[in-house]
Design a protein around this motif. Structure first.
Motif, PDB file in Angstrom:
ATOM      1  N   ASP A  65       3.843  -3.340  -8.042  1.00 27.55           N
ATOM      2  CA  ASP A  65       3.911  -2.150  -8.880  1.00 27.55           C
ATOM      3  C   ASP A  65       5.301  -1.463  -8.851  1.00 27.55           C
ATOM      4  O   ASP A  65       5.332  -0.541  -9.525  1.00 27.55           O
ATOM      5  N   GLY A  66       6.068  -1.505  -7.449  1.00 24.51           N
ATOM      6  CA  GLY A  66       7.121  -0.874  -7.498  1.00 24.51           C
ATOM      7  C   GLY A  66       7.001   0.387  -6.672  1.00 24.51           C
ATOM      8  O   GLY A  66       7.918   1.204  -6.407  1.00 24.51           O
ATOM      9  N   ILE A  73       0.494   1.032   2.751  1.00 24.94           N
ATOM     10  CA  ILE A  73       1.111   1.859   3.889  1.00 24.94           C
ATOM     11  C   ILE A  73       0.236   1.547   5.095  1.00 24.94           C
ATOM     12  O   ILE A  73       0.859   0.978   6.114  1.00 24.94           O
ATOM     13  N   ASP A  74      -0.886   1.644   4.916  1.00 30.44           N
ATOM     14  CA  ASP A  74      -2.052   1.278   6.085  1.00 30.44           C
ATOM     15  C   ASP A  74      -1.974  -0.121   6.372  1.00 30.44           C
ATOM     16  O   ASP A  74      -1.930  -0.470   7.834  1.00 30.44           O
ATOM     17  N   ALA A  75      -1.741  -0.898   5.375  1.00 29.80           N
ATOM     18  CA  ALA A  75      -1.709  -2.462   5.525  1.00 29.80           C
ATOM     19  C   ALA A  75      -0.459  -2.847   6.563  1.00 29.80           C
ATOM     20  O   ALA A  75      -0.322  -3.399   7.510  1.00 29.80           O
ATOM     21  N   LEU A  94       6.699   9.493   4.164  1.00 22.58           N
ATOM     22  CA  LEU A  94       7.686   8.858   3.429  1.00 22.58           C
ATOM     23  C   LEU A  94       7.549   9.362   1.899  1.00 22.58           C
ATOM     24  O   LEU A  94       8.547   9.330   1.241  1.00 22.58           O
ATOM     25  N   ASP A  95       6.466   9.907   1.527  1.00 31.12           N
ATOM     26  CA  ASP A  95       6.452  10.559   0.224  1.00 31.12           C
ATOM     27  C   ASP A  95       7.009  11.679  -0.082  1.00 31.12           C
ATOM     28  O   ASP A  95       6.491  12.802  -0.072  1.00 31.12           O
ATOM     29  N   THR A 103       8.057   5.366  -3.234  1.00 29.92           N
ATOM     30  CA  THR A 103       8.847   4.306  -4.057  1.00 29.92           C
ATOM     31  C   THR A 103       9.811   3.658  -3.172  1.00 29.92           C
ATOM     32  O   THR A 103       9.985   3.939  -2.137  1.00 29.92           O
ATOM     33  N   ARG A 104      10.582   2.588  -3.786  1.00 33.01           N
ATOM     34  CA  ARG A 104      11.477   1.854  -2.973  1.00 33.01           C
ATOM     35  C   ARG A 104      12.716   2.690  -2.418  1.00 33.01           C
ATOM     36  O   ARG A 104      13.162   2.816  -1.386  1.00 33.01           O
TER      37      ARG A 104
END
Length: 136
Positions: A65-66, A73-75, A94-95, A103-104
């Protein structure tokens, strides 16, 4: 020196997270440099780091989904073998826009701990800069 992380975990964490460079073994760093250094000049340009982080993002974006959400993130942290909140990428770190996803573009940014290792400010990490950061 005892091994703190597996090479795979160290590779993912230095690219994805806030893990300091000095938490890695020298052998892990050499392996990482070879994988990231696409032009084979024995240095890591920030553009190479950003490109690798973008590839990691694409693999981590399970639903394509971009954006990465907390579960993705947890994975990613679990896949990297991060065992503690301080050991891996955290959504809050990161956010940068605070919208609850990454986002990328947010993900691909060179992390502060890697920018700090660039002592001459040329947006390239040489082996000697990485070794100096590793020793600190």
């Amino acid at each position: 020196m005892r091994r703190l992380l597996s090479p795979k975990a160290a590779f993912v964490l230095i690219l994805c997270a806030v893990t300091p460079i000095h938490a890695l073994q020298a052998s892990d760093m050499r392996s990482q440099m070879r994988q990231i250094d696409t032009n084979k000049d024995r240095a890591l340009q920030f553009s190479e780091i950003e490109a690798m982080r973008a590839r990691v993002f694409d693999r981590a974006d399970g639903n394509a989904d971009g954006v990465l959400d907390k579960a993705e993130i947890d994975a990613l942290r679990q896949k990297a073998g991060a065992r503690s909140p301080a050991g891996g990428a955290r959504l809050d770190d990161l956010d940068t826009d605070g919208d609850g996803t990454v986002t990328r573009t947010e993900f691909a940014v060179v992390p502060p701990h890697m920018r700090a290792a660039d002592t001459d400010g040329n947006e390239t990490l040489t082996r000697s800069e990485l070794i100096a950061a590793f020793r600190n």
